[in-house]
Each structure stands twice: as C-alpha cells, then as structure tokens.
Design a protein around this motif. Structure first.
Motif, PDB file in Angstrom:
ATOM      1  N   CYS A  25       0.838  -1.201   0.000  1.00 14.30           N
ATOM      2  CA  CYS A  25       0.000   0.000   0.000  1.00 14.30           C
ATOM      3  C   CYS A  25       0.876   1.256   0.000  1.00 14.30           C
ATOM      4  N   ALA A  26       1.926   1.264   0.806  1.00  8.59           N
ATOM      5  CA  ALA A  26       2.843   2.409   0.849  1.00  8.59           C
ATOM      6  C   ALA A  26       3.531   2.607  -0.488  1.00  8.59           C
ATOM      7  N   ILE A  27       3.918   1.517  -1.130  1.00  9.68           N
ATOM      8  CA  ILE A  27       4.575   1.601  -2.439  1.00  9.68           C
ATOM      9  C   ILE A  27       3.626   2.215  -3.462  1.00  9.68           C
ATOM     10  N   PHE A  28       2.383   1.732  -3.517  1.00 13.30           N
ATOM     11  CA  PHE A  28       1.439   2.246  -4.503  1.00 13.30           C
ATOM     12  C   PHE A  28       1.030   3.680  -4.203  1.00 13.30           C
ATOM     13  N   GLU A  29       0.956   4.053  -2.938  1.00 12.93           N
ATOM     14  CA  GLU A  29       0.646   5.443  -2.604  1.00 12.93           C
ATOM     15  C   GLU A  29       1.771   6.376  -3.040  1.00 12.93           C
ATOM     16  N   ARG A  30       3.007   5.931  -2.885  1.00 16.60           N
ATOM     17  CA  ARG A  30       4.150   6.739  -3.349  1.00 16.60           C
ATOM     18  C   ARG A  30       4.118   6.912  -4.856  1.00 16.60           C
ATOM     19  N   GLU A  31       3.841   5.821  -5.563  1.00 19.89           N
ATOM     20  CA  GLU A  31       3.782   5.909  -7.018  1.00 19.89           C
ATOM     21  C   GLU A  31       2.634   6.800  -7.468  1.00 19.89           C
ATOM     22  N   GLU A  32       1.486   6.719  -6.778  1.00 21.60           N
ATOM     23  CA  GLU A  32       0.356   7.573  -7.123  1.00 21.60           C
ATOM     24  C   GLU A  32       0.724   9.048  -6.948  1.00 21.60           C
ATOM     25  N   ARG A  33       1.379   9.376  -5.821  1.00 22.34           N
ATOM     26  CA  ARG A  33       1.803  10.761  -5.589  1.00 22.34           C
ATOM     27  C   ARG A  33       2.786  11.221  -6.655  1.00 22.34           C
ATOM     28  N   ALA A  34       3.704  10.319  -7.035  1.00 22.63           N
ATOM     29  CA  ALA A  34       4.696  10.676  -8.054  1.00 22.63           C
ATOM     30  C   ALA A  34       4.021  10.975  -9.396  1.00 22.63           C
ATOM     31  N   TYR A  35       3.053  10.154  -9.778  1.00 20.64           N
ATOM     32  CA  TYR A  35       2.349  10.402 -11.040  1.00 20.64           C
ATOM     33  C   TYR A  35       1.490  11.656 -10.966  1.00 20.64           C
ATOM     34  N   MET A  36       0.904  11.941  -9.805  1.00 17.71           N
ATOM     35  CA  MET A  36       0.121  13.172  -9.655  1.00 17.71           C
ATOM     36  C   MET A  36       1.037  14.394  -9.775  1.00 17.71           C
ATOM     37  N   ASP A  37       2.231  14.308  -9.188  1.00 19.16           N
ATOM     38  CA  ASP A  37       3.202  15.401  -9.317  1.00 19.16           C
ATOM     39  C   ASP A  37       3.634  15.572 -10.768  1.00 19.16           C
ATOM     40  N   LYS A 107      -2.860   3.371  -9.860  1.00 14.61           N
ATOM     41  CA  LYS A 107      -2.125   3.123  -8.603  1.00 14.61           C
ATOM     42  C   LYS A 107      -3.011   3.431  -7.398  1.00 14.61           C
ATOM     43  N   GLY A 108      -3.845   4.469  -7.512  1.00 19.22           N
ATOM     44  CA  GLY A 108      -4.750   4.819  -6.428  1.00 19.22           C
ATOM     45  C   GLY A 108      -5.784   3.738  -6.178  1.00 19.22           C
ATOM     46  N   ARG A 109      -6.310   3.154  -7.265  1.00 20.73           N
ATOM     47  CA  ARG A 109      -7.282   2.070  -7.104  1.00 20.73           C
ATOM     48  C   ARG A 109      -6.649   0.874  -6.397  1.00 20.73           C
ATOM     49  N   VAL A 110      -5.435   0.531  -6.780  1.00 19.20           N
ATOM     50  CA  VAL A 110      -4.748  -0.596  -6.143  1.00 19.20           C
ATOM     51  C   VAL A 110      -4.489  -0.287  -4.666  1.00 19.20           C
ATOM     52  N   ALA A 111      -4.072   0.944  -4.374  1.00 20.23           N
ATOM     53  CA  ALA A 111      -3.798   1.324  -2.976  1.00 20.23           C
ATOM     54  C   ALA A 111      -5.079   1.275  -2.151  1.00 20.23           C
ATOM     55  N   ARG A 115      -5.786  -0.985   1.128  1.00 21.33           N
ATOM     56  CA  ARG A 115      -6.210  -0.405   2.403  1.00 21.33           C
ATOM     57  C   ARG A 115      -7.420  -1.128   2.971  1.00 21.33           C
ATOM     58  N   LYS A 116      -8.282  -1.614   2.089  1.00 22.59           N
ATOM     59  CA  LYS A 116      -9.468  -2.357   2.541  1.00 22.59           C
ATOM     60  C   LYS A 116      -9.081  -3.681   3.198  1.00 22.59           C
ATOM     61  N   LEU A 117      -7.930  -4.225   2.813  1.00 18.90           N
ATOM     62  CA  LEU A 117      -7.468  -5.480   3.418  1.00 18.90           C
ATOM     63  C   LEU A 117      -7.091  -5.307   4.887  1.00 18.90           C
ATOM     64  N   ALA A 118      -6.676  -4.105   5.232  1.00 18.52           N
ATOM     65  CA  ALA A 118      -6.197  -3.869   6.599  1.00 18.52           C
ATOM     66  C   ALA A 118      -7.319  -3.862   7.601  1.00 18.52           C
TER      67      ALA A 118
END
Length: 118
Positions: A25-37, A107-111, A115-118
C-alpha cells in the motif's frame, strides 16, 4: 519478511510496519503521488508553452499587417514553423499529462484495495 527482499524491508522500516499489504500500500501510494506530481508539472509546462504560442501568434498577426518584403516573409516563415513546433509540443504534453493521470488513478485504485485489506 525474509532478508532477501531488501527494498521491501527498507520501506517496512520507514513506515514502521512489516505486513506485506501495508508495505505494498505504501509503495502504490508513493507511485500515485509521483504520477500526480508529474501530471501537475506537465500541466504547468503546457500552460507555459501555450502562453508562448499565443504571444508568437500575436506577433505573426501584427507582422502580416505590415507591408511585405523578402526579409519579412522569411521571418514569418520562421515564426510559423516555431508555432507549429509549439503545437506539436502542446499535443505531446497533453498526452503525457493524460497518461500520468491514468497511471495515478490505477495506482490509487490498487492502494485503496490494499487499504481495505487492513
């Protein structure tokens, strides 16, 4: 996590949790932020190129009103060619911005699923 996954272990240490789905989840959130930037930087560049193109187009319109001669025709040809290059760059930036937005959404959808798994 076994020690052979050094990159995942380093991320796990940074987030303070060794559960695999949390690390993913942390990996995909980082990638999502990077693509948004990346998308926002493409949009900024797009605005700059569009402003330059509009200014150049204004120059072309003004020069067309002036009496024509050989030197002026050459300058107009150069300005028109530069304007066409700007159009090409604008279309390239639009495509890159769009693809970055699509990747960020993916990436956001995957993240969110992780998160729902937690």
């Amino acid at each position: 996590m076994p020690p052979r996954f050094s990159k995942c272990l380093s991320i796990a240490k940074k987030i303070g949790d060794c559960r695999v789905h949390k690390v993913l989840c942390a990996i995909f959130e980082r990638e999502e932020r990077a693509y948004m930037d990346a998308e926002s930087s493409y949009n900024e560049m797009l605005e700059e190129v569009e402003a330059r193109r509009e200014y150049r187009h204004g120059l072309i319109v003004e020069l067309m009103k002036i009496e024509r001669d050989c030197v002026l025709d050459e300058c107009l040809a150069i300005l028109r060619a530069a304007e066409q290059e700007d159009f090409a760059e604008i279309s390239r930036l639009i495509m890159m911005s769009h693809s970055a937005a699509l990747r960020a959404g993916e990436k956001g959808r995957v993240a969110r699923k992780l998160r729902k798994l937690a």
